[in-house]
Design an enzyme around this catalytic site. Structure first.
Site, PDB file in Angstrom:
ATOM      1  CG  ASP A   1     -41.940   1.130  -2.387  1.00  0.00           C
ATOM      2  OD1 ASP A   1     -42.567   2.118  -2.830  1.00  0.00           O
ATOM      3  OD2 ASP A   1     -41.166   1.222  -1.415  1.00  0.00           O
TER       4      ASP A   1
ATOM      5  CD  GLN B   1     -38.509   7.970  -3.718  1.00  0.00           C
ATOM      6  OE1 GLN B   1     -38.332   8.892  -4.517  1.00  0.00           O
ATOM      7  NE2 GLN B   1     -38.816   8.187  -2.452  1.00  0.00           N
TER       8      GLN B   1
ATOM      9  CE  LYS C   1     -42.306   9.057  -0.872  1.00  0.00           C
ATOM     10  NZ  LYS C   1     -41.354   9.855  -0.089  1.00  0.00           N
TER      11      LYS C   1
ATOM     12  CB  CYS D   1     -37.548   4.980   6.074  1.00  0.00           C
ATOM     13  SG  CYS D   1     -38.340   6.272   7.054  1.00  0.00           S
TER      14      CYS D   1
END
Length: 406
Positions: free
Chosen positions: A198, A201, A224, A361
């Protein structure tokens, strides 16, 4: 890099909120958009608006060239071998769900293991819960260290010959933990597993080289990293993507259709059913060009200084709790005494300071931290030490306002 000069490229930052100059410290949720991105999306709709791949007219050709040009821009940005390995999706959530729904459901059976961590965003947790329910596979969690990191020793003990998938965040959206995904990929592959990263970020804040990392799948979102909302990327190794079935069916992703059967287009288009996210992809390409012009190494170094400065300042506030490791990405998550983070965020908003408050989340991680919620200040290339000073002053005002709970 000159953050003050860079922020001039972001029109939204030149405003007042509640009578104060805006300080935007919520880029981990979504980043702001620079003029080159806004202009690129605007130019597509003003000059080139057309569907891609289908028409031979001039507008269709120009739109297709820009759309596929953006794919090549993404390929270079993450150093994928081929544009066939770059699939445009609606974002990180869709990208991970595509891997879970296609690859995982086809390859997992009862007794197989999916290894994840307690720090995962729900987008990299719930899809694997659902896969486990459908296939009979087992979810296994790598234990976390007290500071919110994961040790490679624990990873080696948790990943076994039964492990088929290791799913892990590149950077925690709560703790700022930067996971050693290259070393974790090696552990996964030694046990015959694939690794899903993932990168929501990670990709906006640091250099990402999927070949050097040797990850099997890498997912990230455009919004993002200075790009539009509603567009993201799934990178996958070509061999794995070729074996996978599409999860959406319809126009654009087909090769040949008869009354009772159909065949699929080649990669990457077999995973891009329907009219694709054309403007979003073009905007993402422009965002990557913008980030490359600034320099990803420059962005990483600037954010590290801001994170360090923020930690130094906030630690001087009596009663504050800061979560996560010392070495972290560009965010600081905290609680101010017994003040609920929503209340703290409300007071900060009255001062024109935007932070995130809630469970982010990541409810299992909140349970691990033994809190119901936290506040989070997250930084990007347009933030400055003056923004941090405003946050510090705002927290002192918050503490004064709720003085009776300290």
């Amino acid at each position: 890099m000159d953050a003050n000069a860079i922020r001039e490229q972001f029109p939204i930052l030149n405003q007042e909120v509640n009578g104060h100059p805006l300080v935007y410290l919520d880029s981990s949720a979504t980043s702001q958009k620079p003029l080159p991105v806004i202009d690129a999306v605007d130019a597509y709709y003003r000059e080139d608006n057309s569907n891609v791949h289908r028409g031979v007219h001039t507008l269709g050709t120009r739109a297709t060239e820009k759309y596929e040009g953006a794919r090549e821009t993404v390929r270079r940005f993450i150093n994928a071998k081929s544009t066939a390995e770059v699939i445009f999706t609606r974002g990180t959530t869709t990208s991970i769900n595509t891997v879970a729904s296609s690859f995982a459901r086809a390859n997992l059976n009862a007794g197989d293991e999916i290894v994840i961590t307690p720090m995962e965003h729900h987008s990299n947790l719930i899809p694997w819960q659902q896969v486990a329910k459908v296939t009979g596979a087992t979810l296994k969690y790598v234990p976390m260290q007290q500071d919110g990191t994961v040790s490679l020793e624990d990873m080696r003990e948790t990943v076994t010959g039964k492990t088929k998938i290791v799913a892990i965040t590149h950077v925690s959206n709560v703790l700022g933990t930067i996971n050693p995904v290259k070393e974790i990929a090696e552990i996964a592959h030694q046990n015959g597993a694939v690794i899903v990263v993932d990168g929501a970020q990670g990709a906006p804040h640091m250099n990402v080289d999927v070949q050097d990392m040797d990850c099997d799948f890498y997912a990230f979102s455009g919004h993002k990293m200075c790009g539009p909302t509603g567009v993201g990327v799934l990178y996958g190794k070509r061999k794995l993507l070729e074996e996978m079935e599409p999860v959406e069916f319809g126009g654009e992703m087909i090769d040949f259709v008869n009354l009772y059967d159909a065949t699929w287009k080649e990669l990457p288009w077999k995973f891009e059913g329907g009219t694709p996210i054309i403007a979003g992809a073009i905007g993402l390409g422009a965002a990557i060009d913008f980030l490359n012009d600034v320099g990803m190494d420059n962005i990483t170094a600037h954010e590290q200084k801001l994170a360090d400065y923020t930690m130094e300042k906030l630690r001087t506030i009596d009663g504050i709790s800061i979560y996560g490791p010392e070495k972290r990405a560009a965010l600081v998550t905290f609680n101010l005494g017994d003040v609920h983070p929503h209340d703290a965020a409300t007071v900060l908003d009255a001062e024109g300071i935007a932070v995130r408050a809630g469970h982010h989340c990541a409810q299992p991680l909140m349970k691990w931290l033994e809190v119901s919620a936290t506040a989070r200040a997250s930084f990007y290339l347009y933030n400055t030490e003056e923004d941090v000073d405003r946050l510090f002053d705002g927290l002192l005002k918050t503490k004064e306002y709720f003085g009776d709970v300290f």
